[in-house]
Enzyme design. Structure first.
Site, PDB file in Angstrom:
ATOM      1  CG  HIS A   1      -0.189  -0.167   2.380  1.00  8.88           C
ATOM      2  ND1 HIS A   1       0.490  -1.437   3.518  1.00  8.88           N
ATOM      3  CD2 HIS A   1      -0.136   1.147   3.699  1.00  8.88           C
ATOM      4  CE1 HIS A   1       1.241  -0.625   3.896  1.00  8.88           C
ATOM      5  NE2 HIS A   1       1.094   0.372   4.280  1.00  8.88           N
TER       6      HIS A   1
ATOM      7  CG  ASP B   1       2.368   4.294   5.001  1.00  6.48           C
ATOM      8  OD1 ASP B   1       1.432   3.435   4.817  1.00  6.48           O
ATOM      9  OD2 ASP B   1       3.148   4.593   5.341  1.00  6.48           O
TER      10      ASP B   1
ATOM     11  CG  HIS C   1       5.419   0.944   2.550  1.00  8.10           C
ATOM     12  ND1 HIS C   1       4.465   1.869   2.065  1.00  8.10           N
ATOM     13  CD2 HIS C   1       4.900   0.526   3.901  1.00  8.10           C
ATOM     14  CE1 HIS C   1       4.319   2.013   3.065  1.00  8.10           C
ATOM     15  NE2 HIS C   1       3.769   1.671   4.270  1.00  8.10           N
TER      16      HIS C   1
ATOM     17  NE  ARG D   1       6.756  -6.034  13.556  1.00  6.12           N
ATOM     18  CZ  ARG D   1       6.808  -5.669  12.379  1.00  6.12           C
ATOM     19  NH1 ARG D   1       6.007  -5.487  10.878  1.00  6.12           N
ATOM     20  NH2 ARG D   1       7.805  -3.936  12.131  1.00  6.12           N
TER      21      ARG D   1
END
Ligand SMILES: *[C@@H]1O[C@H](CO)[C@@H](O)[C@H](O)[C@H]1NC(C)=O
Ligand SMILES: *[C@@H]1O[C@H](CO)[C@@H](O)[C@H](O)[C@H]1NC(C)=O
Ligand SMILES: *[C@@H]1O[C@H](CO)[C@@H](O)[C@H](O)[C@H]1NC(C)=O
Ligand SMILES: *[C@@H]1O[C@H](CO)[C@@H](O)[C@H](O)[C@H]1NC(C)=O
Ligand SMILES: *[C@@H]1O[C@H](CO)[C@@H](O)[C@H](O)[C@H]1NC(C)=O
Length: 732
Positions: free
Chosen positions: A661, A663, A713, A723
């Site tokens: 995607h 940002d 990314h 995480r």
């Protein structure tokens, strides 16, 4: 020829010099001068007086040592008759008619110059007895008209200082038959206003303060005068340099102030000259020989960074078996911190006592109680009072304070970046804070020394011997009108005990406890505005400061920067805060939390504004990220505004990864909040255009990359564990 012209020259020279040296008057040898004073006790003021006398080699005879003082005090009725009685008796034994007696008070007096100048000025007064003068008449105003008029200067007599030949002074005090508590001032005034006596004894007043400066009624006239390597007081009204400075009546604080400098306690040339005198060195002692100190720790309001306070307490350089702790805690919020410290380390100390909130002891009572515990404990040599909001960065503070060997000493601490400190240089007429002329120079370290001041608070050391003598009143902190800290200083001042603040070293700072809310799990996180220095110490990575200097910045992929930002504790606190809040988004496209209500690439997350952290996060971006973007993307200046800032949780069975995607940001900050290999497996970030991955995210490190266009990314899969990352879309 040559010889006679030389002689001629000499002759002329001589004539010029003669009037200047004033050699018409014969100098009285210094040996003829005797300083006489009455001191029933060796007060701090007395020691200051003796130090100044010694500095000029005055010979001092002290009367009344060890006797009980019954001459009254300046706050109440006139007294002082005891002084005249003692003087009269002492003079009877003296025979030398040439002797010159200087009779002065000592607790509130300092010498500004030496015997030579004093005697010269005495002789220039051309009388057998010279009294100090005052502008105020006291104690009997009705006697005003009887005083001779003066052309210039003060018209009234001050009994706190006079100088004269022995026979004349003998004559003057011969008539004394009064009680100890009768007024010496009135007695000498009546002698002076009696024309026959004034003439026969040959008395005059030092109207223009050439010899004596009484400060009462004259505060506006007196300023410090720094000259090469020494300090005097100048009377600016009469343009004189008085030899003796007397803080008579209610001017004790002013003489304390002047006494920090005069005659050469502190000068511009030498700095502090007395700070290394009369020390009590500890270095040669075995641990077991260290003086026993009781540390009173006072927790009277919710306070940030309390765990760090206890970490520092533990690091204080002093043998722990020579320390007793008294922890007074009024706040239920801090019970957990006190008990976890004591569970871990309490047994290291010789003794520990805790007074908890359930005892409902008020602040003044707890402080009285603390002093009293030391007072009654025969082993206790010092009480070290330490408020919880004090940040003692200097681990040697306690040793330094003890070594200074003063009655009460406070290490100077300040509020970061402010003029606020734990001492006052002066008091207002009402007894509150007033700024002394040297306050700013002391706080900012332009004048270093050990300063006699009217008020200290927050952290100070008291000698236990004082608690058992001058300060034996149990209720030093009590007052009907004053706060406990002010009451304590008020009482200490009234007992004639000196309080000092030292700025010879850097000791630390004091926290602001305002705006500290206790509604979160890790409340310290919210302190970035109120206590930014402590916030940074706790939460910003130790190596952060190196990146701006160009070191430690990594570029794992083109235009992607990678640098240390958070400490481990910061990461843990953010994660724990989010889990504590617990309302993770469902990861669907519909998201009511954002504008438009639709999220193209949804994550399982919690937004900063959901936990009330958006203002603080913005401040973090402004203070710690903006400087880096400006360095790495030259020409780009960010306001660090962010559309979205949130913590993402990746889990194999929840959301393990994020598909590729862009940002919605100019640039994105992505901070790893936990440790790969330990807390989770896998994870990382891949920039598709460059086929470049950051696969071993480091806890506390931030990735910074452009958001749109180039840096398409994806979040790589987390294969085990959980995480967490903190993501911010910064725009612009
Ligand atoms: C005081 O006396 C000492 C030694 O007797 C001498 O070294 C010093 O210079 C004297 N100080 C003054 C101010 O006269
Ligand atoms: C002064 O002392 C005497 C006895 O020594 C006493 O009778 C008298 O009341 C005292 N006066 C004052 C004003 O305290
Ligand atoms: C005081 O004594 C001086 C000499 O020391 C003399 O010149 C002067 O006249 C005397 N004053 C009075 C008022 O007696
Ligand atoms: C800071 O950087 C130095 C040098 O790269 C490193 O040795 C040290 O471990 C780092 N400190 C921390 C707290 O990561
Ligand atoms: C991306 O890099 C990996 C190894 O770093 C390599 O195996 C792979 O073939 C590369 N993919 C492309 C499309 O270049």
């Amino acid at each position: 020829m040559r010889a006679s012209s030389l002689l001629l020259c000499f002759g002329i020279f001589f004539h010029v010099l003669l009037p200047l040296t004033n050699s018409k008057e014969q100098q009285t040898p210094k040996e003829k001068l005797l300083v006489v004073t009455v001191a029933t006790k060796e007060t701090d003021g007395f020691r200051r007086f003796m130090r100044s006398a010694k500095n000029f080699n005055y010979t001092v005879k002290v009367l009344g040592r060890g006797q009980k003082w019954s001459g009254g005090d300046y706050m109440t009725a006139p007294g002082g008759g005891q002084k005249v009685r003692l003087l009269k008796a002492a003079l009877e034994a003296m025979k030398d008619e040439e002797k010159i007696i200087l009779f002065i008070d000592s607790y509130d007096v300092v010498f500004a110059s030496g015997p030579k100048e004093l005697l010269k000025k005495f002789q220039q007064a051309r009388h057998k007895v010279v009294f100090s003068s005052e502008s105020l008449i006291w104690p009997d105003r009705h006697l005003e008209d009887k005083h001779p008029h003066v052309r210039e200067g003060n018209r009234f007599l001050g009994s706190g200082g006079f100088i004269g030949y022995l026979p004349n002074i003998k004559e003057m005090v011969a008539d004394w038959t009064g009680e100890n508590n009768e007024s010496d001032q009135l007695f000498f005034t009546k002698t002076y206003i009696n024309p026959e006596k004034r003439k026969s004894i040959n008395i005059t007043l030092d109207n223009r303060c050439r010899l004596f400066q009484n400060l009462h009624g004259a505060l506006d006239e007196v300023v410090l005068k720094f000259e090469d390597g020494r300090v005097r007081a100048r009377n600016v009204l009469y343009d004189t340099l008085p030899v003796i400075i007397h803080g008579n009546g209610p001017t004790k604080l002013q003489i304390n102030y002047l006494g920090n400098y005069i005659p050469k306690v502190w000068t511009f040339e030498t700095g502090c000259t007395v700070c290394h005198e009369d020390l009590r060195p500890l270095t040669a002692l075995k641990e077991s020989e260290y003086p026993l100190v009781m540390i009173g720790i006072f927790i009277q309001q919710p306070t940030p960074f309390v765990t760090m306070f206890f970490d520092r307490l533990l690091k204080l350089q002093y043998p722990k078996n020579r320390l007793k702790l008294l922890i007074y805690n009024q706040e239920p919020h801090h019970e957990q911190h006190v008990s976890s410290f004591l569970q871990g380390h309490g047994s290291l100390y010789q003794d520990v006592k805790v007074i908890g909130p359930e005892e409902e002891m008020d602040g003044a009572a707890s402080r009285n109680h603390g002093l009293n515990m030391c007072r009654q404990d025969k082993d206790c040599e010092y009480f070290f009072s330490l408020d919880i909001q004090v940040v003692l960065k200097n681990e040697d503070t306690l040793k330094i304070a003890i070594e200074q060997n003063l009655p009460i000493i406070a290490p100077m601490i300040t509020r970061a970046g402010r003029l606020w400190s734990n001492f006052w240089g002066a008091l207002s007429a009402e007894g509150y804070y007033a700024r002394s002329e040297d306050y700013v120079d002391i706080v900012q370290g332009r004048r270093l020394g050990v300063w006699n001041v009217p008020y200290v608070s927050s952290v100070f050391l008291v000698k236990a011997s004082l608690l058992r003598s001058e300060l034996s009143d149990y209720e030093l902190f009590n007052s009907h009108i004053l706060d406990p800290d002010m009451a304590f200083c008020h009482n200490v001042r009234n007992k004639g005990v000196f309080m000092y603040v030292t700025n010879m070293h850097t000791f630390g700072r004091i926290l602001s406890t305002e705006n500290y809310q206790t509604s979160h799990l890790h409340n310290d996180l919210w302190q970035i505005f109120e206590n930014p220095v402590d916030w940074e110490e706790r939460y910003i990575h130790k190596n952060y400061s190196h990146i701006l200097k160009g070191k430690l910045m990594e570029t794992p992929c083109p235009d992607v920067y990678w640098f240390p930002l958070f400490t481990d504790i910061a990461c843990n606190h953010i994660v724990e805060e989010m889990e504590h809040f617990g309302k993770w988004s469902g990861g669907g496209n519909v998201d009511k939390r954002i504008q438009g209500g639709y999220e193209n690439v949804p994550t399982i997350d919690i937004h900063m504004n959901q936990v009330g952290y958006e203002k603080e996060w913005h401040k973090l971006l402004l203070d710690y990220i903006a400087p880096i973007t400006e360095k790495m993307y030259p020409g780009y200046y960010t306001k660090a505004q962010f559309e979205l800032a949130f913590v993402v949780r990746y889990k194999p069975d929840e959301q393990p990864y994020l598909r590729p995607h862009h940002d919605a940001s100019t640039f994105t900050i992505n901070i790893a909040l936990n440790e790969v290999g330990l807390d989770y497996q896998g994870g990382g970030c891949r920039f598709l255009r460059y086929n470049c991955s950051v696969q071993a995210p480091r806890k506390g490190w931030a990735l910074m990359h452009p958001g749109r266009l180039t840096h398409y990314h994806e979040g790589l899969p987390t294969t085990a564990g959980v995480r967490y990352i903190a993501v911010s879309f910064v725009d612009p």
